[in-house]
Structures are given as C-alpha cells and as structure tokens.
Design a protein around this motif. Sequence first.
Motif, PDB file in Angstrom:
ATOM      1  N   UNK A  78       0.843  -1.195   0.000  1.00 27.63           N
ATOM      2  CA  UNK A  78       0.000   0.000   0.000  1.00 27.63           C
ATOM      3  C   UNK A  78       0.879   1.245   0.000  1.00 27.63           C
ATOM      4  N   UNK A 105       0.505   5.367   0.899  1.00 24.82           N
ATOM      5  CA  UNK A 105      -0.243   6.494   1.441  1.00 24.82           C
ATOM      6  C   UNK A 105       0.657   7.718   1.392  1.00 24.82           C
ATOM      7  N   UNK A 158      -3.335  10.941   6.801  1.00 25.32           N
ATOM      8  CA  UNK A 158      -2.802  10.192   5.659  1.00 25.32           C
ATOM      9  C   UNK A 158      -3.878   9.962   4.600  1.00 25.32           C
ATOM     10  N   UNK A 184       4.393   7.116   2.160  1.00 24.50           N
ATOM     11  CA  UNK A 184       4.619   5.909   2.951  1.00 24.50           C
ATOM     12  C   UNK A 184       4.321   4.662   2.125  1.00 24.50           C
ATOM     13  N   UNK A 192       1.057  -4.857   4.267  1.00 24.30           N
ATOM     14  CA  UNK A 192       0.020  -5.262   5.199  1.00 24.30           C
ATOM     15  C   UNK A 192       0.586  -6.167   6.266  1.00 24.30           C
ATOM     16  N   UNK A 215      -4.394  -3.264  11.008  1.00 24.07           N
ATOM     17  CA  UNK A 215      -3.811  -1.955  11.221  1.00 24.07           C
ATOM     18  C   UNK A 215      -2.797  -1.631  10.134  1.00 24.07           C
ATOM     19  N   UNK A 216      -2.535  -0.362   9.955  1.00 18.02           N
ATOM     20  CA  UNK A 216      -1.456   0.118   9.102  1.00 18.02           C
ATOM     21  C   UNK A 216      -0.263   0.450   9.983  1.00 18.02           C
ATOM     22  N   UNK A 221       3.052   2.528   9.906  1.00 20.47           N
ATOM     23  CA  UNK A 221       3.739   3.560   9.152  1.00 20.47           C
ATOM     24  C   UNK A 221       5.205   3.609   9.550  1.00 20.47           C
ATOM     25  N   UNK A 222       6.060   3.719   8.548  1.00 18.53           N
ATOM     26  CA  UNK A 222       7.469   3.997   8.807  1.00 18.53           C
ATOM     27  C   UNK A 222       7.707   5.496   8.720  1.00 18.53           C
ATOM     28  N   UNK A 223       8.951   5.842   8.484  1.00 16.79           N
ATOM     29  CA  UNK A 223       9.305   7.262   8.374  1.00 16.79           C
ATOM     30  C   UNK A 223       8.935   7.838   7.010  1.00 16.79           C
TER      31      UNK A 223
END
Lengths: 116, 109
Positions: free
Chosen positions: B34, B36, B44, B87, B91, B96-97, B99-101
């Motif tokens: 995914x 975003x 997001x 981002x 999955x 839940x998603x 998120x990294x940096x």
Amino acid sequence: EPEVTQTPSHQVTQMGQEVILRCVPISNHLYFYWYRQILGQKVEFLVSFYNNEISEKSEIFDDQFSVERPDGSNFTLKIRSTKLEDSAMYFCASSDVLLGRDDEQFFGPGTRLTVL
Amino acid sequence: DAKTTQPPSMDCAEGRAANLPCNHSTISGNEYVYWYRQIHSQGPQYIIHGLKNNETNEMASLIITEDRKSSTLILPHATLRDTAVYYCIVRVDGNKLVFGAGTILRVKS
C-alpha cells in the motif's frame, strides 16, 4: 465524496483532565481506527474497533484510553487522565472491509491535542 | 511483519515524473503493498495498492517487481501540491497500518 470528520480540530487541556475526541466515520463503514502522531514522529496505530468491540490494540492503548461507538454515527476516543506525553495529533480512520482484502482506510483531518 | 525501506527524501521538478522506490524483501505471498501520503499535518491519504500486478489509478502507478521484493510509486506529472511524505506499507497482521518514516518528496518549480 464521503469523508471522515473529527471534532474538535484542536483541544487544549490540563494534565490529569479527561478528554474525549470525536469522529464521524463514513456512514457505511464497519471498521474504525484511531492513530496518533506525536510532532515530528511516525503515525502510530492505537486501536481498531469492529462490531462494537476492540479488535486490536497497541501497547500505547493502555487503561487510560477507551473507545466507544455511542450511537450509529459517532466513534470516540477517551483519555481518562491526560499526561504531557499524550500531546499529539489523533487521527480517526474507517474502512468498509478489513485491510488486506483489497481496500483502503480513509483518514480524518485529525485533532491536535495539547496537554499543558 | 514485513518491513519496508524507503529513502528519507527526494526532490522532483514540477511537471516531471516522481519515482519513489520501496524495498520490502521479506514480503510474504499474500501481503499487499500500500502507498499512502501525508501532506503537512493532514491525515494520511490513500494513493494505491497492489499484490503482484502493476496498478494504475487517477493519482499514480504502482510497479511491483516480479519477485515482489521491491516496488516503485510513480506520480507521472508531479505538481507542487504533491509535496508530502509518502509511505510504503506492507500489510501486517490484523487490520492496522504500520507507518514507517516514509520519503519526503519535495516538488520544486
């Protein structure tokens, strides 16, 4: 186009006070989420909610936090006794299917919580 | 959980294609990729997702390598309004998603 709405846009509170953040998910959605983002940091998952119960929660979501869907349209996040470190943007999201089954989460604009 | 690696930042000239790479070498067979983005401090925004085939929608294209260990998000004609943090998310367990940096994309005129 349908959208997730959140109120208030900015909430200022004193440490130790209770706050309730409100969200109105997209009307036909069944799955609801709260995320938070401390200033300058990553977006973090807090909790997911389906069928009137929590389906998953993170380590952040401790006993100070609770969620509720009090009626057919609102989804709330309550922080019972706020701490300075609860200051963050809180995002609500909703989806009509589980992620990974070919669908997306729609996010609201966020509530900025400032704890003094 | 499959993790993703993205460059911390990229610049792109307005009107040019922006190609944002993502490595996800530990992705498993049934995990989706995914994308975003987050503009300033807004919520997001979903862009696109895919499993193994390349995908295109009105916002972007997603190219996934045959071994699925990496992907590229393409914004075909970047505008100043595309300046955001992007981002790449694989999955994870449950719904839940994570998120990294992300990659900060700066589109410059």
